[in-house]
Motif scaffolding. Structure first.
Motif, PDB file in Angstrom:
ATOM      1  N   UNK A  58       0.715  -1.095   0.134  1.00 58.97           N
ATOM      2  CA  UNK A  58      -0.086   0.007  -0.320  1.00 58.97           C
ATOM      3  C   UNK A  58       1.038   1.188  -0.106  1.00 58.97           C
ATOM      4  N   UNK A  59       2.340   1.126   0.111  1.00 62.83           N
ATOM      5  CA  UNK A  59       3.033   2.533   0.046  1.00 62.83           C
ATOM      6  C   UNK A  59       2.989   2.865  -1.547  1.00 62.83           C
ATOM      7  N   UNK A  60       3.531   4.025  -2.076  1.00 62.93           N
ATOM      8  CA  UNK A  60       3.402   4.934  -2.846  1.00 62.93           C
ATOM      9  C   UNK A  60       4.932   5.627  -2.729  1.00 62.93           C
ATOM     10  N   UNK A  61       5.356   5.444  -4.013  1.00 64.49           N
ATOM     11  CA  UNK A  61       6.463   6.395  -4.207  1.00 64.49           C
ATOM     12  C   UNK A  61       6.331   7.582  -4.965  1.00 64.49           C
ATOM     13  N   UNK A  62       6.968   8.253  -4.795  1.00 62.29           N
ATOM     14  CA  UNK A  62       6.800   9.540  -5.625  1.00 62.29           C
ATOM     15  C   UNK A  62       8.853  10.557  -5.524  1.00 62.29           C
ATOM     16  N   UNK A  63       8.173  10.494  -7.019  1.00 67.39           N
ATOM     17  CA  UNK A  63       9.591  11.269  -7.399  1.00 67.39           C
ATOM     18  C   UNK A  63       9.826  12.290  -8.149  1.00 67.39           C
ATOM     19  N   UNK A  82      11.346   6.372 -12.609  1.00 69.03           N
ATOM     20  CA  UNK A  82      12.372   7.195 -12.627  1.00 69.03           C
ATOM     21  C   UNK A  82      11.169   8.645 -12.514  1.00 69.03           C
ATOM     22  N   UNK A  83      12.264   9.821 -13.296  1.00 72.76           N
ATOM     23  CA  UNK A  83      11.691  10.908 -12.782  1.00 72.76           C
ATOM     24  C   UNK A  83      10.807  10.988 -12.777  1.00 72.76           C
ATOM     25  N   UNK A  84       9.701  11.859 -11.619  1.00 74.71           N
ATOM     26  CA  UNK A  84       8.228  12.572 -12.205  1.00 74.71           C
ATOM     27  C   UNK A  84       7.512  11.658 -11.740  1.00 74.71           C
ATOM     28  N   UNK A  85       7.600  10.457 -11.336  1.00 70.65           N
ATOM     29  CA  UNK A  85       6.585   9.673 -11.145  1.00 70.65           C
ATOM     30  C   UNK A  85       6.031   9.246  -9.927  1.00 70.65           C
ATOM     31  N   UNK A  86       4.306   8.539 -10.381  1.00 77.43           N
ATOM     32  CA  UNK A  86       3.587   8.155  -9.075  1.00 77.43           C
ATOM     33  C   UNK A  86       3.699   6.752  -9.162  1.00 77.43           C
ATOM     34  N   UNK A  87       3.922   5.690  -8.329  1.00 76.96           N
ATOM     35  CA  UNK A  87       3.876   4.648  -7.876  1.00 76.96           C
ATOM     36  C   UNK A  87       2.661   4.102  -7.248  1.00 76.96           C
ATOM     37  N   UNK A  88       2.067   2.851  -7.282  1.00 77.56           N
ATOM     38  CA  UNK A  88       1.421   2.478  -6.126  1.00 77.56           C
ATOM     39  C   UNK A  88       1.999   1.283  -6.283  1.00 77.56           C
ATOM     40  N   UNK A  89       2.055   1.046  -4.431  1.00 74.94           N
ATOM     41  CA  UNK A  89       2.290  -0.495  -4.937  1.00 74.94           C
ATOM     42  C   UNK A  89       0.606  -1.506  -4.105  1.00 74.94           C
ATOM     43  N   UNK A  90      -0.087  -1.645  -5.194  1.00 75.91           N
ATOM     44  CA  UNK A  90      -1.678  -1.876  -4.166  1.00 75.91           C
ATOM     45  C   UNK A  90      -2.152  -3.150  -2.710  1.00 75.91           C
ATOM     46  N   UNK A  91      -0.734  -3.837  -3.786  1.00 75.72           N
ATOM     47  CA  UNK A  91      -0.957  -4.870  -3.429  1.00 75.72           C
ATOM     48  C   UNK A  91       0.037  -6.058  -3.411  1.00 75.72           C
ATOM     49  N   UNK A  92       1.082  -6.633  -2.152  1.00 74.11           N
ATOM     50  CA  UNK A  92       2.033  -8.002  -1.597  1.00 74.11           C
ATOM     51  C   UNK A  92       1.759  -8.054  -1.333  1.00 74.11           C
ATOM     52  N   UNK A  93       1.889 -10.186  -1.883  1.00 73.66           N
ATOM     53  CA  UNK A  93       1.714 -11.364  -1.117  1.00 73.66           C
ATOM     54  C   UNK A  93       3.365 -12.026  -1.570  1.00 73.66           C
ATOM     55  N   UNK A  94       4.175 -12.397  -0.009  1.00 75.96           N
ATOM     56  CA  UNK A  94       4.618 -13.470  -1.673  1.00 75.96           C
ATOM     57  C   UNK A  94       5.371 -14.864  -0.243  1.00 75.96           C
ATOM     58  N   UNK A  95       5.357 -16.263  -0.702  1.00 79.29           N
ATOM     59  CA  UNK A  95       5.618 -17.083   0.340  1.00 79.29           C
ATOM     60  C   UNK A  95       6.807 -17.488  -0.317  1.00 79.29           C
ATOM     61  N   UNK A  96       7.898 -16.880   0.768  1.00 80.68           N
ATOM     62  CA  UNK A  96       9.393 -17.922   0.155  1.00 80.68           C
ATOM     63  C   UNK A  96       9.458 -19.053  -0.140  1.00 80.68           C
ATOM     64  N   UNK A 106       0.138   0.143  -9.945  1.00 81.38           N
ATOM     65  CA  UNK A 106      -0.344   0.660 -10.460  1.00 81.38           C
ATOM     66  C   UNK A 106       1.082   2.125 -10.777  1.00 81.38           C
ATOM     67  N   UNK A 107       1.390   2.291 -11.840  1.00 83.26           N
ATOM     68  CA  UNK A 107       1.773   3.895 -12.185  1.00 83.26           C
ATOM     69  C   UNK A 107       0.511   4.840 -12.629  1.00 83.26           C
ATOM     70  N   UNK A 108       0.608   5.460 -12.206  1.00 73.42           N
ATOM     71  CA  UNK A 108      -0.141   6.261 -12.071  1.00 73.42           C
ATOM     72  C   UNK A 108       0.250   8.033 -13.084  1.00 73.42           C
ATOM     73  N   UNK A 109       1.617   7.346 -12.886  1.00 75.83           N
ATOM     74  CA  UNK A 109       3.044   8.685 -14.037  1.00 75.83           C
ATOM     75  C   UNK A 109       4.010   8.859 -14.317  1.00 75.83           C
ATOM     76  N   UNK A 110       4.786   9.199 -14.997  1.00 75.11           N
ATOM     77  CA  UNK A 110       5.773   8.882 -15.404  1.00 75.11           C
ATOM     78  C   UNK A 110       6.366   7.485 -16.602  1.00 75.11           C
ATOM     79  N   UNK A 111       7.783   6.547 -14.928  1.00 79.34           N
ATOM     80  CA  UNK A 111       8.111   5.665 -16.235  1.00 79.34           C
ATOM     81  C   UNK A 111       8.730   5.087 -14.695  1.00 79.34           C
ATOM     82  N   UNK A 112       8.603   3.348 -15.008  1.00 78.10           N
ATOM     83  CA  UNK A 112       9.165   2.352 -14.308  1.00 78.10           C
ATOM     84  C   UNK A 112       9.419   1.529 -15.099  1.00 78.10           C
TER      85      UNK A 112
END
Length: 152
Positions: A58-63, A82-96, A106-112
């Motif tokens: 649920x974190x968002x990365x904003x550059x 990348x620059x001028x980006x807004x990325x939201x990690x909506x869901x993550x689950x992982x069984x190692x 979700x990539x709302x704007x920018x590059x990834x």
């Protein structure tokens, strides 16, 4: 009798602490590199996206214009925001152990840039990236998402 009671209290305390530790959410990943203006927004509060910072579900990365962030998720997926980006990690689950789980971002704007990890190889269809105009289902690959100005 008193000794038995103390043992029971100690056991109950340990069980409560163990349950609390197990209930704590594991980070989805970690910031490996960061340049320029870059923050992680968690529950509406920004904090610097410094190397070593945990990235939670649920974190968002904003550059900013000079910002970029490199992230490694627990399943070894690599994200390069990348620059001028807004990325939201909506869901993550992982069984190692089984390498099963899910990843929705979700990539709302920018590059990834993305190099997919164990999740997409073990669980095809369990990894999706969204943009304002599309949904990408990942089956184990490398790709770049460019949304441009996108949504704020």
């Amino acid at each position: 009798m008193i000794r038995f009671r103390h043992i029971c209290i100690a056991a109950a305390t340990l069980l409560a602490l163990y349950g609390r530790t197990q209930a704590a959410e594991l980070p989805a990943g970690m910031v490996k590199t960061s340049k320029g203006q870059a923050v992680i927004e968690r529950e509406g509060k920004p904090s610097p996206a410094l190397p070593g910072a945990a990235l939670m579900r649920s974190d968002r990365i904003v550059t900013g214009a000079d910002g970029s962030v490199g992230v490694t998720l627990r399943d070894e997926t690599l994200l390069s925001v990348g620059p001028n980006s807004h990325v939201w990690l909506e869901k993550f689950a992982f069984n190692p152990t089984t390498h099963e789980g899910s990843l929705d971002a979700s990539v709302k704007r920018g590059t990834m840039g993305v190099i997919s990890g164990k999740l997409s190889k073990q669980s095809p269809g369990a990894v999706q990236f969204r943009t304002p105009s599309s949904v990408l289902g990942v089956r184990g690959t490398e790709f770049l998402i460019d949304v441009g100005a996108g949504q704020p």
